[in-house]
Structure formats: structure tokens, C-alpha cells
Enzyme design. Sequence first.
Site, PDB file in Angstrom:
ATOM      1  N   ASP A   1       3.535  -8.182 -13.189  1.00 18.45           N
ATOM      2  CA  ASP A   1       3.033  -7.892 -11.898  1.00 18.45           C
ATOM      3  C   ASP A   1       2.007  -9.256 -11.419  1.00 18.45           C
ATOM      4  O   ASP A   1       1.363  -9.892 -12.499  1.00 18.45           O
ATOM      5  CB  ASP A   1       1.836  -6.676 -12.234  1.00 18.45           C
ATOM      6  CG  ASP A   1       1.356  -6.188 -11.119  1.00 18.45           C
ATOM      7  OD1 ASP A   1       2.307  -6.145 -10.088  1.00 18.45           O
ATOM      8  OD2 ASP A   1       0.130  -6.102 -10.838  1.00 18.45           O
TER       9      ASP A   1
ATOM     10  N   HIS B   1      -4.736  -8.325 -14.656  1.00 24.66           N
ATOM     11  CA  HIS B   1      -5.967  -7.511 -14.683  1.00 24.66           C
ATOM     12  C   HIS B   1      -5.999  -6.236 -15.483  1.00 24.66           C
ATOM     13  O   HIS B   1      -4.909  -5.798 -15.890  1.00 24.66           O
ATOM     14  CB  HIS B   1      -6.636  -7.128 -13.273  1.00 24.66           C
ATOM     15  CG  HIS B   1      -5.420  -6.878 -12.347  1.00 24.66           C
ATOM     16  ND1 HIS B   1      -4.890  -7.423 -11.497  1.00 24.66           N
ATOM     17  CD2 HIS B   1      -4.780  -5.440 -12.238  1.00 24.66           C
ATOM     18  CE1 HIS B   1      -3.980  -6.663 -10.757  1.00 24.66           C
ATOM     19  NE2 HIS B   1      -4.160  -5.390 -11.385  1.00 24.66           N
TER      20      HIS B   1
ATOM     21  N   GLU C   1       6.759 -11.030 -10.154  1.00 25.63           N
ATOM     22  CA  GLU C   1       6.437 -10.327  -8.884  1.00 25.63           C
ATOM     23  C   GLU C   1       5.586 -11.249  -7.909  1.00 25.63           C
ATOM     24  O   GLU C   1       4.149 -11.124  -7.964  1.00 25.63           O
ATOM     25  CB  GLU C   1       5.751  -9.132  -9.011  1.00 25.63           C
ATOM     26  CG  GLU C   1       5.671  -8.130  -7.782  1.00 25.63           C
ATOM     27  CD  GLU C   1       4.345  -8.095  -7.240  1.00 25.63           C
ATOM     28  OE1 GLU C   1       4.032  -7.733  -6.091  1.00 25.63           O
ATOM     29  OE2 GLU C   1       3.214  -8.348  -8.174  1.00 25.63           O
TER      30      GLU C   1
HETATM   31  C1  GLC Z   1       1.106  -5.944  -7.292  1.00 25.42           C
HETATM   32  C2  GLC Z   1       1.231  -4.475  -7.157  1.00 25.42           C
HETATM   33  C3  GLC Z   1       0.569  -3.681  -6.400  1.00 25.42           C
HETATM   34  C4  GLC Z   1      -0.745  -3.816  -6.875  1.00 25.42           C
HETATM   35  C5  GLC Z   1      -1.249  -5.157  -7.067  1.00 25.42           C
HETATM   36  C6  GLC Z   1      -2.268  -5.151  -8.102  1.00 25.42           C
HETATM   37  O1  GLC Z   1       1.187  -6.239  -5.977  1.00 25.42           O
HETATM   38  O2  GLC Z   1       2.894  -4.422  -6.802  1.00 25.42           O
HETATM   39  O3  GLC Z   1       1.184  -2.575  -6.155  1.00 25.42           O
HETATM   40  O4  GLC Z   1      -1.536  -3.094  -5.977  1.00 25.42           O
HETATM   41  O5  GLC Z   1      -0.187  -6.026  -7.865  1.00 25.42           O
HETATM   42  O6  GLC Z   1      -1.943  -4.908  -9.445  1.00 25.42           O
HETATM   43  C1  GLC Z   2      -1.028  -8.765  -3.408  1.00 22.88           C
HETATM   44  C2  GLC Z   2       0.424  -9.168  -4.099  1.00 22.88           C
HETATM   45  C3  GLC Z   2       1.610  -8.349  -3.386  1.00 22.88           C
HETATM   46  C4  GLC Z   2       1.248  -7.009  -3.059  1.00 22.88           C
HETATM   47  C5  GLC Z   2      -0.031  -6.762  -2.466  1.00 22.88           C
HETATM   48  C6  GLC Z   2      -0.245  -5.362  -2.722  1.00 22.88           C
HETATM   49  O1  GLC Z   2      -0.772  -9.516  -1.953  1.00 22.88           O
HETATM   50  O2  GLC Z   2       0.728 -10.491  -4.248  1.00 22.88           O
HETATM   51  O3  GLC Z   2       2.524  -8.381  -4.322  1.00 22.88           O
HETATM   52  O4  GLC Z   2       2.405  -6.577  -2.104  1.00 22.88           O
HETATM   53  O5  GLC Z   2      -1.013  -7.492  -3.059  1.00 22.88           O
HETATM   54  O6  GLC Z   2      -0.485  -4.782  -1.332  1.00 22.88           O
END
Ligand code: GLC
Ligand code: GLC
Length: 648
Positions: A283, A183, A325
Site C-alpha cells: 500500500d 504507516h 500501489e
Molecule cells: C491507499 C489505499 C487507500 C488508503 C491509503 C492510506 O491509497 O488504497 O484506501 O486511504 O492508501 O493507507
Molecule cells: C493517495 C494514494 C492513492 C489513493 C488515495 C486515497 O493519493 O496515493 O493511492 O487513491 O490516496 O484516496
Amino acid sequence: MYNSALHKQISQGLKKRKIDIGNSDNMFYTRFVANATTIQFLYNELYQNHLDCDDLFNQLIDVMANAYTQRPLALKHRDDDKEKKGNWFLSNDIAGMSLYVDRFCGNLAGLPAKLEYCKKLGVNFLHLMPVMQSPEGESDGGYAVSDFRKVDTRFGTIEQLIDVQEQMSRAQMYLMLDIVLNHTSHRHEWAQKAKDGDKKYQDYFYMYNDRHLPDQFDKTMPEVFPEAAPGNFTWVPECNKWVMTVFHNYQWDLNYSNPAVFIEMLDTIFFYANLGVDVLRIDAPAFIWKQLGTTCQNLPQAHTILRLIKQCVQVATPGTALLGEAIVAPKEIMKYFGTGLYAAKECDFAYNATHMALQWDALATSDTRVMLAAQHELLQKPYGTSWITYTRCHDDIGLGYDDYMIQYAGYDAYEHRRFLKEYYSGVFNGSPAKGALFAVNEKTGDARISGSLASLCGLEKAVYENNEHGITEAINKILMMQAHSFFIGGLPMIFYGDELGYTNDYSYQEDEGKHYDNRWMHRPVIDWKKNERINEENTTEQRIFSGTQRLIEIRKKLEVVSDFKNLTWLPPHNIHVAGYLRTHNGKKLYCVFNFSSKAAWLTMFAFKQHGPVSSTLFDHWRQKEFTIGYDHEYFILEPYGFYLLEPL
Ligand code: GLC
Ligand code: GLC
């Protein structure tokens, strides 16, 4: 499969750019031709029905050639060095730390002066949390990017970022940065243009005139932040449309079914790679493909995109490893390493989020059976790929492993998770933990957990109560949790502050841009005065820091800890003890951990089960020898004690 037309197209394109395909650039050219058909195949899998498919494919070829042309010579040499080392990132020599530049040291200009501190700890790999431009107050810790190529003035300039990379490289350190692929901020130029009614950029996002499709999507899409950002769409009054916003309402999901978006973001990936990023953290890749009637997570096309990225990166900037991630169910995480023909050809790294959560599970219950029940899944990781292993990061802890794993240990999944949530939020009677529930979903009953390593291990409470025994127990837990994750295989990633026991910081509650997100409680602002206490004998800070430091030191000495698919679990002779064996080149290391507050007895047979072992084991942690006795005798582990035992 060889494709001569494509081969010709590539050679011509490269020659036009004055790339010396016969000599100095021959390796690049060879990689390009070797991967070209796969690249085209993956690209077509996604985009063959798109009107601009061919034009944009030509652009893709061009973006790759451009990336190579722009790559600084020093980085090309670094690529060669890594290539020579082979699987450089599997090494036991790397230990990482993840940090927010502003909260750690003010800004990028202040970072070089702190590298000594990192080195003292043994850290030679830094993950700098997002530093690109992101609107204050609507930034999600930098994960809402409004300009992918401009460092936010809060942190400094792109020149300073490059300077940091160069200084790190000279100090033999590695750098990881994020690419926020899923995003953009609603203040990104593309989003602004979309708001202004520009059709081209509206197609960069998922935009709808009415609620018809959004309602259908919402039926099957879970909510990521049900409290702070319910639903998956946001009304945009400027253009009278709904836009998909899976995370916060200010984070607009990019539309990867549009190849133009893919090409733009691939170009951005190369921009980061050419800044000298050694590991690129992709991410939230689980979310990048959306399809009506699905959860819009972990879809096959998301994997195709990652594979395509991997192939392109391998050609143009081969020293850049990719971390996906994906914090999803264990079975799904495994797929990010690639499957079938693409095994080990997708993400080089994934977070071992399952195991991270299981460590917290075992710590709360003193029972390691759920942890063991999950391992058959995690052991499937293909050779050549690796984990990021960790106990805490900037995000919450999700209890995302499967119900059957919990049931296997004899628990009811719902009650078990409820216990864990109550335990870590400190509600459970007698729990020493001080954390909080994050993203509570009233509809589904789901919740995740926030809190720092130290607070969840009981340090905050023990310090508050001036309870010496509690402080020592918390420190033992912290070190046991870290040790367990440092030796299991993968690149250990310490979350800054945890190396000396920062407890929760509640000041986020007064901050307008943060109060709705309690993940900020475990994202400390470093107080360097406090950090100096690591030099004062017997302070809490010193005890945790020196323990962590020693763990890294031991890790670096033992090649057997490298991640070569060389992990074997010891059978559960005692449910409080989790033990694993690491083996490599005839060497062995038994790592045993007592997750209980009482002494645990382990049959001596545990050390003989995997082939004969000499009768003396050297514990690297205590620097002490132990004798392996008869099978009816016991090895006794003290409460929250752990041993790193090498047969002599
Ligand atoms: C990932 C990041 C998290 C963030 C989300 C949206 O999960 O680790 O901190 O809120 O992506 O970008
Ligand atoms: C989503 C993401 C995860 C992150 C979370 C942020 O679930 O997949 O990576 O921990 O958002 O709280």
C-alpha cells in the site's frame, strides 16, 4: 559481485538453523548467495551511515533465514509449481475480484461458502481488503493497522484466514492481501510506546518538538486528504510532539530512514507471505521515504526499499509476487517496475491507474485522443511485469495523467479536468453520471472522483427515472468499460458489486467513522437477495453479471490476451474508437471499442495496417463472423459497442 565473507556468513547462519544447504534446501541457499551482494548493496545505499547499520544487517539475514524456515511445506511446493510455470502471473487465466470481507459476506468464516459465486463469475483470484486489526471509527477501511499480525475480531481469526487461503488454494484460486507499509494506526503498540515517551519507538516515526521542521515539510508536501485531514502533521498531547501523518491524523508515517523499521516490516512481509499470499499489495509505496524540500513522494530511496524487498522475497518466499500501489503520474508509475539494472526487478505489478482514469476520460468526452496520447509512456512496461487493470476500486478516481497529454488532444488541461469533474459529479447539464467530488483542495483547485461503476455509467439515474433506454445504455457502457480493461493486458480486477451493477450507497453519511470520506459511497454492502437476481432472465443484475462472466470466459480462452508485452494500438482512424491489437504466437486479436453514444465508422484499413489479415474476423463477443471489406468501406460500431475480433 561475489563476496566470500558474506557467503560464509550466510552458510554459517543457515547451518545453525539446521537448514540443509547441501540437499533439500539447496535452491534456497543458492538463491540467497546469488542475491546476497545485491541485498547488501541496496541495504547500504539506505543505511550505511546509520550507527546500527551492521548489527541490523545481520538481523536482516536472520529474518530471511527465519522466513524460509517458517514457510509451510505446502507453500514451498506452490513456489516450485509457480517457478516451473514461469511468469505465472502474466497468464490470461487469472481474473480477480477485490472485496471487503465484512461487506461482502459478513466475516472470514462466511467466505468459503461464497467461493462458488466467485467461480461462477470466473474469478479465481481474490484481493481481500485489509483484515488486520484496525480501530473501528479510525480505520480508513482497514488501512490504519494497529496489529499487523492479528486479524480484526470483526472479520474473525488468523486461523480462519489460513483456512480461507487453504480452501482457495485447493480450489486453484489465488490470494492477495495488503501490507500497509507506510504507516501504522496511532493505536499500534509502537505508536503507544512513542506516546509514552519511549525514545526507541519515537524513532520509528517522524516526531518533532515544535513546528519548525513540520512547517518546512508542509511547504513542499501536497495534502492527500485536504478536507478530512489537512496538513501533514498531528499534535500528540501525550508526549508533546508533532508526528507526521500524511494520510489521516490517526495514521502515523513510519520512518524508514531507521533500519529497525525496515527490518520489522520485512519480517511482517514474510509473515504475510507465509500465510500463503500469492500477490502482496504494498500500500502507498510512493510515500515511504521522506526528505525535506521535496514532495516526499516517489523519491529514489522509496524505489531502493522496494528493490530490497523484492530481492529478499525472491530468496525466501519466491512465489510471492509484489504489487506496488503507486497511484501517481504515468512517468512515475512506470518506475515502480524498476529501471536500469533493476528493470523488472522491483514490483511485479502496478495498478494501471493512468489507463483506468483515461477510460473515464474517454467515456465522458466520447473522444479517445487523450487516452492515445498517454500510451507511449505505458508501453514502456518491462517484459515480465504486469498491470492490475481495472475500471473501479475502493478508492477515488484521480485525473493524474499529464497536462501535455490533454493538450495534445487539443484541450485546455484545466478546463478539460473541470469538465470531467462536473460530468461525473452530475453537475454538467445532461450528464447521466451520479458521483461526487472527493478530496477537493480549495488551495490548488484539485479534486478526485467518487462513485460506483454503475452510478458513474448512468445506471443509478436511469433506474431512478425508470428510463429503459438509459438503463440499456448504462449496461452497455459498463460492459464496454470492463471489456476494455479485461483485454488490454494485465490482471483484471473487478471491484465487488460491479459484476452486477451496484449503485452508490449513501448510508455512510450517517456513520460517524465514515461520513467524512465519500469513498464509502462506492463500497457496497452485498445483499445476497439482490444477488440472486442474477439468475432471473433480463434483470439488470443478470444482464451485467452474465456479460461480465462471458467476458472472463472469453479472456480465459485466448492466450493472446496474456501480458507478454504484446499490445499495439491502432491509429486513431476515428476519434471515438479506441482499438488495440493483441498478438502472440502467430495469433491476433483486434479489440475495438466505441466510446460514443452514436454509431462510429471505422475504415476497414484499420484491420490491415499491421500486416495481412484474413478477410474474415470472428467476434468472440457476438459469436459472429465479419468480413473485412475494401479500404474505402467501413466497419460500423454501434453506440458503446465493442468487438473482440480474431482473424480466422
Ligand atoms: C491507499 C489505499 C487507500 C488508503 C491509503 C492510506 O491509497 O488504497 O484506501 O486511504 O492508501 O493507507
Ligand atoms: C493517495 C494514494 C492513492 C489513493 C488515495 C486515497 O493519493 O496515493 O493511492 O487513491 O490516496 O484516496
